[in-house]
Scaffold this active site. Structure first.
Site, PDB file in Angstrom:
ATOM      1  N   LEU A  11     -11.089 -11.372   6.793  1.00 24.07           N
ATOM      2  CA  LEU A  11     -12.325 -12.097   6.489  1.00 24.07           C
ATOM      3  C   LEU A  11     -12.116 -13.067   5.335  1.00 24.07           C
ATOM      4  O   LEU A  11     -11.754 -12.674   4.232  1.00 24.07           O
ATOM      5  CB  LEU A  11     -13.439 -11.108   6.163  1.00 24.07           C
TER       6      LEU A  11
ATOM      7  N   ASP B 269      -9.931  -8.279  -2.967  1.00 24.87           N
ATOM      8  CA  ASP B 269     -10.571  -9.588  -2.904  1.00 24.87           C
ATOM      9  C   ASP B 269     -12.021  -9.372  -2.526  1.00 24.87           C
ATOM     10  O   ASP B 269     -12.443  -8.250  -2.241  1.00 24.87           O
ATOM     11  CB  ASP B 269      -9.865 -10.504  -1.882  1.00 24.87           C
TER      12      ASP B 269
ATOM     13  N   GLY C  89     -11.479  -5.987   1.494  1.00 28.14           N
ATOM     14  CA  GLY C  89     -12.301  -7.047   0.926  1.00 28.14           C
ATOM     15  C   GLY C  89     -13.688  -6.521   0.613  1.00 28.14           C
ATOM     16  O   GLY C  89     -14.260  -5.747   1.382  1.00 28.14           O
TER      17      GLY C  89
ATOM     18  N   MET D  20      -9.298  -3.624   8.305  1.00 32.90           N
ATOM     19  CA  MET D  20      -8.842  -3.804   9.678  1.00 32.90           C
ATOM     20  C   MET D  20      -8.358  -2.521  10.354  1.00 32.90           C
ATOM     21  O   MET D  20      -7.834  -2.592  11.469  1.00 32.90           O
ATOM     22  CB  MET D  20      -7.708  -4.848   9.699  1.00 32.90           C
ATOM     23  N   GLU D  21      -8.534  -1.360   9.696  1.00 33.15           N
ATOM     24  CA  GLU D  21      -7.913  -0.157  10.248  1.00 33.15           C
ATOM     25  C   GLU D  21      -8.784   1.107  10.267  1.00 33.15           C
ATOM     26  O   GLU D  21      -8.602   1.976  11.121  1.00 33.15           O
ATOM     27  CB  GLU D  21      -6.623   0.173   9.460  1.00 33.15           C
TER      28      GLU D  21
ATOM     29  N   GLU E  68       0.817  -1.208   0.000  1.00 29.83           N
ATOM     30  CA  GLU E  68       0.000   0.000   0.000  1.00 29.83           C
ATOM     31  C   GLU E  68       0.855   1.266   0.000  1.00 29.83           C
ATOM     32  O   GLU E  68       0.444   2.306  -0.514  1.00 29.83           O
ATOM     33  CB  GLU E  68      -0.933  -0.005   1.215  1.00 29.83           C
TER      34      GLU E  68
END
EC number: 3.2.2.9
Length: 255
Positions: free
Chosen positions: A176, A220, A80, A196-197, A14
């Site tokens: 996930l 994804d 995701g 997640m952030e 990233e």
């Protein structure tokens, strides 16, 4: 006075594109986190390699706001997809984030609740953190007509041009990899993407009363093939998210 924008990423893929175009870069390490100060397209920024998860991100966002004086903080990276209408490569820009893993466990199920509250201690009707509507308006205006290149053939792109969406992004300290959970999160919380952030960025920025934004490119679709898809697409879609950030810097420095 020029505003310094803090830019957080979780993983090297990233950050790679942004570090490659950062000029006048100066690096320092604080609490094992690397911070690169410099300019992107003549805008003052501090890039931060947070690592994955809400605790890492909360620490990083706090340092950006308090030590580096950033007056706007952005998370850019991959996520995701939850919404079945979306495809790998699409961009989701949060107009709200919800921490789907914070709440009340009852009858072996988690009832999501606003961080810092539970139903019988400081109860609240709020769930999630909305982005400042004025920020979203400027973002939409700036991205009107902006296009992204299709994913390459080498990465499995089929020629479809990625699209930009606005909606709810969910945050939790899990990667996930489950279609049933993906479907439930989309149905119950209206999430378009999961990561997640972002929820930590929103919570910290709310405490400092500064604007924030979360930009995510789908690497994804958060189902059984998510690990395979992630490794296949992460590099290209992370660069797409970074290009969106560069496009938005003029309006983010005006916040």
């Amino acid at each position: 006075m020029a505003v310094t924008v803090g830019v957080i990423c979780a993983i090297p893929q990233e950050l790679a594109y942004l570090r490659g175009v950062l000029v006048d870069a100066k690096r320092q390490q604080v609490a094992q986190i690397l911070f690169d100060s410099g300019q992107l397209d003549a805008h003052r920024v501090v890039l931060a390699a947070a690592g994955m998860g809400k605790v890492n991100t909360g620490l990083t966002a706090t340092l950006l706001a308090d030590r580096f004086g950033c007056r706007t903080i952005v998370f850019t990276g991959v996520a995701g997809g939850l919404d079945p209408e979306l495809c790998i490569g699409d961009i989701v820009i949060a107009d709200r984030v919800v921490q789907h893993d914070f709440g009340l466990l009852t009858d072996e199920r988690l009832r999501p609740y606003q961080p810092g509250h539970i139903p019988f201690i400081e109860p609240t009707e709020r769930l999630g953190y909305p982005v400042d509507p004025a920020v979203i308006d400027r973002v939409k205006h700036r991205l009107d007509g902006f296009t992204l290149a299709p994913l390459s053939t080498a990465a499995g792109g089929g020629g479809r041009q990625p699209r930009i969406y606005y909606g709810t992004i969910l945050t939790g300290d899990q990667y996930l990899h489950c279609e049933r959970t993906r479907n439930r999160l989309h149905h119950e919380l209206g999430g378009m993407a999961v990561e997640m952030e972002g929820g930590a960025v929103a919570q910290i920025c709310a405490s400092f009363d500064i604007p924030w934004l979360v930009i995510r490119a789908l690497s994804d679709l958060a189902g059984a093939d998510s690990g395979v898809d992630f490794n296949r697409f992460v590099g290209e879609v992370a660069a797409s998210s970074a290009r969106v950030l560069l496009r938005l810097l003029p309006v983010l420095t005006a916040c």
